[in-house]
Write an enzyme that holds these catalytic residues in place. Structure first.
Site, PDB file in Angstrom:
ATOM      1  CD  GLU A  78      -1.342  -5.514   8.705  1.00  0.00           C
ATOM      2  OE1 GLU A  78      -1.242  -4.279   8.580  1.00  0.00           O
ATOM      3  OE2 GLU A  78      -0.495  -6.235   9.259  1.00  0.00           O
TER       4      GLU A  78
ATOM      5  N   PRO B  40       0.817  -1.211   0.000  1.00  0.00           N
ATOM      6  CG  PRO B  40       0.212  -0.772   2.230  1.00  0.00           C
ATOM      7  CD  PRO B  40       1.034  -1.712   1.372  1.00  0.00           C
ATOM      8  CD1 TRP B  41      -2.430   4.170  -1.241  1.00  0.00           C
ATOM      9  CD2 TRP B  41      -1.931   5.578   0.427  1.00  0.00           C
ATOM     10  NE1 TRP B  41      -3.606   4.506  -0.602  1.00  0.00           N
ATOM     11  CE2 TRP B  41      -3.329   5.370   0.418  1.00  0.00           C
ATOM     12  CE3 TRP B  41      -1.381   6.426   1.383  1.00  0.00           C
ATOM     13  CZ2 TRP B  41      -4.189   5.980   1.330  1.00  0.00           C
ATOM     14  CZ3 TRP B  41      -2.224   7.041   2.306  1.00  0.00           C
ATOM     15  CH2 TRP B  41      -3.612   6.812   2.258  1.00  0.00           C
TER      16      TRP B  41
ATOM     17  CD  GLU C 282     -13.746  15.843  -2.763  1.00  0.00           C
ATOM     18  OE1 GLU C 282     -14.104  14.753  -3.289  1.00  0.00           O
ATOM     19  OE2 GLU C 282     -13.305  16.806  -3.416  1.00  0.00           O
TER      20      GLU C 282
ATOM     21  N   GLY D 258      -4.060  -4.117   2.580  1.00  0.00           N
ATOM     22  CA  GLY D 258      -5.005  -3.175   1.986  1.00  0.00           C
ATOM     23  C   GLY D 258      -6.404  -3.376   2.537  1.00  0.00           C
ATOM     24  CB  SER D 259      -9.641  -2.183   1.280  1.00  0.00           C
ATOM     25  OG  SER D 259      -9.810  -2.839   0.037  1.00  0.00           O
ATOM     26  CB  THR D 260     -12.040  -5.766   4.487  1.00  0.00           C
ATOM     27  OG1 THR D 260     -11.309  -5.464   5.691  1.00  0.00           O
ATOM     28  CG2 THR D 260     -12.789  -7.079   4.678  1.00  0.00           C
TER      29      THR D 260
ATOM     30  N   GLY E  66      -3.599   0.928 -12.746  1.00  0.00           N
ATOM     31  CA  GLY E  66      -4.829   0.168 -12.563  1.00  0.00           C
ATOM     32  C   GLY E  66      -4.623  -1.065 -11.708  1.00  0.00           C
TER      33      GLY E  66
ATOM     34  CB  VAL F 168      -8.896  -5.165  -2.313  1.00  0.00           C
ATOM     35  CG1 VAL F 168      -7.814  -5.776  -3.197  1.00  0.00           C
ATOM     36  CG2 VAL F 168      -9.444  -3.906  -2.972  1.00  0.00           C
TER      37      VAL F 168
END
Length: 486
Positions: free
Chosen positions: A255, A154-155, A338, A233-235, A213, A237
Site C-alpha cells: 500500500e 509506518p509511523w 519545511e 509506505g512510499s511508492t 536505518g 520504497v
C-alpha cells in the site's frame, strides 16, 4: 491538558524474549509537539533481525501453530482484550509520540480492537474445497498458511496499521517478523507488550524490532526464509522492495502513496461539503495516504466553494494533541513542515496560493506545528502537480462537466482513494465507477472498516488489506489429488 512525561524504552521481542541491544545502540523518541525526548528505543542490528527471522521460521516449521485455528482465534481475542485493558495509556502514548489529537488516538486504539475481533472470527472459518472429477478420482484444494510473513509498518497510524496486517497473518497461521517505524517505536513496543502478555502464544510466532536505518528492513525483503511481505509506505520504497523481493519471488502486498481527489458537483450544500473536505485534507495533519489532496469543483460553484473551503481550512484549530480543542496536531517533524512550505512556495510559480501554510503563532516553537494551506494549480502537468503531498496542503481545481472531472481525477498515476460529492447519488455512483482508485467514497471521505477490503491501483500499489480478502496474502492453495484403489 498536557502530556505526562514518558520514561520508556523500545525493545526487540524475538523468540518469545525481550532483548536489550547487545552493543547498547539506541535512538531517541521525540514528541513532535514540543521536541521533548519521550524515551529511547533499542536500535536493532542485522544479527538480531536474522535471529527474528530464524525464530519465525523455526516456529512455523516445527510447531502446530499453522494447524490450530481455535488457538489462533483465542490469541487474537486475548490480544484485543489486553489492548482494551491498556487503551487509555496506549492512546496517550500515541498522542505524545505521533502528535495526533487524543480523540483520534483513542479511535485508533478502538479500531485495533475491532480489527482483531473481526479476524478472530474469520480464523475458524478458513476452508478449502473438494471435488470428485470422475468416479474414484478426488481433488482436495487446501487453504493453508503461506509461511513466514514480514510486516513493515509506518509511523502515521502505527497501531492500526500494525494490526491490519498482523491480525490476518496470525489468523491465516503464519509466523511473523514485524518492523516498527522509528518515529513511533515506543507505541510499537507497547502494542507488542499487549501481544507478548498472551500466555497461549507460542514463542517465535511473532517477533518484533525497530531500527534507526534500513538494514533490517532490507534483510526482511531479501531473506529466502521470508515467504510474504506486507509494506505500507512510499511508492519509491515500494518499487525498491519489489526489485529486491524479486530475487526470492516473494509474495507482496504494497500500500503505497496517494493523491486523493474529491470531486464536488454543483448540487452540493457548499458550506457543509467544504467543511467535510477540509477535515478530509487535515486528517492526521494530512499525513495519510488517503487524505484529500486535491479538490475538483464544478466551475458553476467554484467561487462560492473556494471561499467556503478557505474559511473552513483557516478555522481548523491547530495545537497540542492533548488539548481537547485541537482539531489538527503537529506534523511528525520540522523537516515535514519545511517540505510543505517549499511545496506551497513552488505552487506560487504555477498558480495561486489561496491560503499559505504557515507556522501558527502562540505555539511552542520547538513543535512541528503548521497551519493548513490551499493552493490553486489548474495545470495538471505543472511541476509538482503529480507529487504526493503527505501534509495539510490541498490543491483547488475546477472542471466543466463529469467527463472533465473524471479526466482530471485519473490524470496522475496514483490510485488509492477518491471521493465524489453530489445530492444525485445515482450520478455520483456512475462517476465513482469511472474513477481509477481502489476506494471511492460518496459524500464522505476516509471511512475505513475492518470488514471491507481496501487497496491501491497503479502507483498506489497492489494487494488488499482488511476484509476476507485481507487473508489472501497470508494463505496459499495446495492441490492434493487422489485416485481410489481399484
Amino acid at each position: 491538558m498536557k502530556a505526562e512525561k514518558v520514561e520508556t524504552l523500545g525493545r526487540q521481542w524475538i523468540g518469545g524474549e525481550w532483548l536489550e541491544h547487545r552493543n547498547g545502540a539506541v535512538f531517541s523518541s521525540v514528541n513532535p509537539a514540543n521536541g521533548n525526548i519521550l524515551g529511547h528505543a533499542a536500535d536493532a542490528d542485522v544479527r538480531q533481525v536474522q535471529s527474528a527471522i530464524d525464530a519465525a521460521r523455526h516456529t512455523f516449521d516445527t510447531t502446530q501453530w499453522s494447524s490450530s485455528p481455535r488457538l489462533r482465534a483465542q490469541v487474537l481475542l486475548r490480544f484485543a482484550a489486553n489492548i482494551a485493558a491498556r487503551a487509555d495509556g496506549l492512546a496517550r502514548l500515541l498522542t505524545a509520540e505521533n502528535g495526533k489529537p487524543l480523540a483520534v488516538a483513542q479511535a485508533e486504539i478502538r479500531n485495533c480492537i475491532s480489527e482483531l475481533e473481526y479476524y478472530a472470527g474469520l480464523t475458524r472459518q478458513i476452508a478449502g474445497r473438494s471435488l470428485q472429477t470422475s468416479p474414484g478420482v478426488h481433488s482436495l484444494l487446501q487453504r493453508e498458511a503461506s509461511g513466514v510473513a514480514a510486516v513493515i509498518t509506518p509511523w502515521n497510524a502505527p497501531a492500526i496499521l500494525l494490526v491490519r496486517s498482523l491480525a490476518p497473518a496470525l489468523a491465516a497461521g503464519c509466523t511473523v517478523v514485524v518492523k516498527g517505524a522509528r518515529q513511533t517505536a515506543l507505541v510499537h513496543t507497547a502494542m507488542m507488550e499487549c501481544l507478548a502478555a498472551v500466555d497461549e502464544l507460542p514463542h517465535g510466532v511473532v517477533n518484533s524490532f525497530s531500527e534507526s536505518g534500513h538494514a533490517g528492513a532490507q534483510t526482511l525483503v531479501r531473506s529466502p526464509s521470508v515467504d510474504v511481505l506486507a509494506y505500507t509506505g512510499s511508492t519509491s520504497v515500494g518499487r525498491q522492495i519489489m526489485a529486491d523481493g524479486a530475487q526470492t519471488l516473494k509474495r507482496l502486498c504494497l500500500e503505497l502513496g496517494g493523491k486523493a481527489p474529491c470531486i464536488v458537483f454543483g448540487d452540493v450544500d457548499v458550506r457543509a461539503t467544504a467543511t467535510s473536505v477540509a477535515r478530509a485534507a487535515t486528517a492526521l495533519a494530512g499525513q495519510l495516504c488517503t487524505a484529500a489532496s486535491r479538490v475538483l469543483v464544478d466551475v458553476r460553484i467554484a467561487d462560492a466553494f473556494r471561499d467556503a473551503l478557505t474559511e473552513s481550512l483557516d478555522s481548523i484549530v491547530v495545537g497540542d494533541g492533548f488539548d481537547p480543542a485541537t482539531q489538527m496536531g503537529p506534523l511528525i517533524d520540522h523537516a515535514s513542515c519545511e517540505r510543505m512550505e517549499r511545496l506551497c512556495d513552488e505552487a506560487s510559480h504555477y498558480g495561486d496560493v489561496l491560503l499559505p501554510v504557515r507556522r501558527p503563532p502562540g505555539q511552542d516553537e520547538r513543535g512541528a506545528f503548521l497551519r493548513p494551506g490551499l493552493i490553486a494549480v489548474q495545470d495538471l502537468s505543472a511541476p509538482g502537480a503529480g507529487e504526493e503531498v503527505f501534509g495539510p496542503l490541498l490543491n483547488f481545481e475546477t472542471f466543466t462537466d463529469a467527463q472533465d472531472a473524471i479526466h482530471r481525477a485519473n490524470f496522475h498515476p496514483f490510485g488509492l482513494a477518491a471521493s465524489v460529492w453530489s445530492r444525485d447519488v445515482g450520478h455520483a455512483q456512475a462517476v465513482a465507477q469511472r474513477v481509477r482508485a481502489g476506494t471511492v467514497w460518496i459524500n464522505t471521505h476516509n471511512v475505513v472498516l475492518p470488514e471491507v477490503e481496501m487497496g491501491g491501483l497503479r502507483d498506489s500499489g497492489f494487494g488488499l488489506q482488511h476484509g476476507v480478502d485481507g487473508l489472501d496474502l497470508f494463505l496459499q492453495t495446495r492441490h492434493i489429488y487422489r485416485e481410489d484403489a481399484a
